[in-house]
Design a protein around this motif. Structure first.
Motif, short mmCIF file in Angstrom:
data_model
loop_
_atom_site.label_atom_id
_atom_site.label_comp_id
_atom_site.label_asym_id
_atom_site.label_seq_id
_atom_site.Cartn_x
_atom_site.Cartn_y
_atom_site.Cartn_z
N LEU A 19 0.86 -1.17 0.00
CA LEU A 19 0.00 0.00 0.00
C LEU A 19 0.90 1.23 0.00
O LEU A 19 1.71 1.41 0.91
CB LEU A 19 -0.90 0.00 1.23
N HIS A 20 0.76 2.06 -1.03
CA HIS A 20 1.66 3.19 -1.19
C HIS A 20 0.98 4.51 -0.80
O HIS A 20 -0.18 4.74 -1.09
CB HIS A 20 2.14 3.29 -2.64
N THR A 21 1.76 5.36 -0.12
CA THR A 21 1.31 6.70 0.24
C THR A 21 2.37 7.73 -0.15
O THR A 21 3.55 7.40 -0.21
CB THR A 21 1.01 6.82 1.76
N GLU A 22 1.93 8.94 -0.38
CA GLU A 22 2.85 10.05 -0.63
C GLU A 22 3.24 10.75 0.68
O GLU A 22 4.09 11.62 0.69
CB GLU A 22 2.19 11.07 -1.58
N GLN A 23 2.63 10.36 1.80
CA GLN A 23 2.84 11.02 3.08
C GLN A 23 4.07 10.44 3.80
O GLN A 23 3.97 9.87 4.87
CB GLN A 23 1.59 10.87 3.94
N THR A 24 5.23 10.65 3.23
CA THR A 24 6.48 10.08 3.73
C THR A 24 6.74 10.41 5.19
O THR A 24 7.11 9.55 5.99
CB THR A 24 7.66 10.57 2.87
N ASP A 25 6.56 11.65 5.57
CA ASP A 25 6.91 12.09 6.92
C ASP A 25 6.12 11.37 8.01
O ASP A 25 6.62 11.19 9.12
CB ASP A 25 6.72 13.61 7.05
N LEU A 26 4.91 10.92 7.72
CA LEU A 26 4.09 10.28 8.75
C LEU A 26 4.47 8.83 9.01
O LEU A 26 4.10 8.27 10.04
CB LEU A 26 2.61 10.38 8.39
N LEU A 27 5.20 8.19 8.10
CA LEU A 27 5.60 6.80 8.32
C LEU A 27 6.89 6.66 9.12
O LEU A 27 7.18 5.59 9.64
CB LEU A 27 5.76 6.07 6.98
N LYS A 28 7.65 7.72 9.24
CA LYS A 28 8.94 7.65 9.94
C LYS A 28 8.75 7.28 11.41
O LYS A 28 7.97 7.87 12.13
CB LYS A 28 9.67 8.98 9.85
N GLY A 29 9.49 6.26 11.83
CA GLY A 29 9.50 5.86 13.23
C GLY A 29 8.26 5.13 13.71
O GLY A 29 8.09 4.94 14.91
N LEU A 30 7.40 4.71 12.80
CA LEU A 30 6.18 4.02 13.22
C LEU A 30 6.43 2.56 13.53
O LEU A 30 7.27 1.92 12.92
CB LEU A 30 5.12 4.10 12.13
N LYS A 31 5.66 2.06 14.48
CA LYS A 31 5.63 0.65 14.82
C LYS A 31 4.17 0.20 14.75
O LYS A 31 3.27 0.96 15.08
CB LYS A 31 6.16 0.42 16.23
N PRO A 32 3.93 -1.04 14.35
CA PRO A 32 2.55 -1.53 14.31
C PRO A 32 1.97 -1.66 15.71
O PRO A 32 2.64 -2.13 16.62
CB PRO A 32 2.66 -2.88 13.62
N ALA A 33 0.72 -1.23 15.87
CA ALA A 33 0.02 -1.40 17.14
C ALA A 33 -0.85 -2.66 17.11
O ALA A 33 -1.44 -3.03 18.11
CB ALA A 33 -0.84 -0.18 17.45
N CYS A 34 -0.92 -3.30 15.94
CA CYS A 34 -1.60 -4.59 15.79
C CYS A 34 -3.08 -4.53 16.15
O CYS A 34 -3.63 -5.45 16.74
CB CYS A 34 -0.90 -5.67 16.59
#
Length: 124
Positions: A19-34
């Motif tokens: 799944l692709h997004t253009e919102q690069t800055d929001l994915l930085k440092g994320l971890k799944p909360a499941c």
């Protein structure tokens, strides 16, 4: 303020849903909360991810539900990505199957949400 990531493209490659997004800055440092919740107003599933400060809401809107159904049927991994970040959505299939089973026939999610979910995900 709630941080929301939306996806503009969904592709299967080698048994993995990307799944692709253009919102690069929001994915930085994320971890799944499941965890996946429903947004009945926007007809979307929302996978929760988190960073050190807050939750980030990964919106899986109706336009990509066909690909989500395929991922469930094939028990495929789901990866969200931007041009320079990626994150595998741990426990995605288990969580989405659980939520769909709760939505099926359950008017608490709103009749239109139930109808849309059943038409895509429930085999008749």
């Amino acid at each position: 303020m709630r941080k929301i990531v939306q996806f503009n493209e969904a592709k299967f490659e080698n048994g993995v849903l990307h799944l692709h997004t253009e919102q690069t800055d929001l994915l930085k440092g994320l971890k799944p909360a499941c965890q996946i919740i429903a947004d009945s107003d926007r007809f979307a599933f929302v996978y929760l991810a988190e960073n050190e400060e807050e939750y980030v809401y990964l919106y899986l809107e109706e336009g990509i539900w066909g690909e989500l159904r395929k991922a469930l049927k094939e028990n495929a991994s789901v990866i969200v990505e931007s041009s320079d970040e990626s994150l595998e959505l741990d426990q995605f299939n288990e969580e989405l199957n659980y939520l769909i089973s709760n939505i099926e026939g359950n008017g608490n999610y709103g009749d239109e949400m139930v109808k849309k979910v059943e038409s895509v995900f429930i085999d008749s």
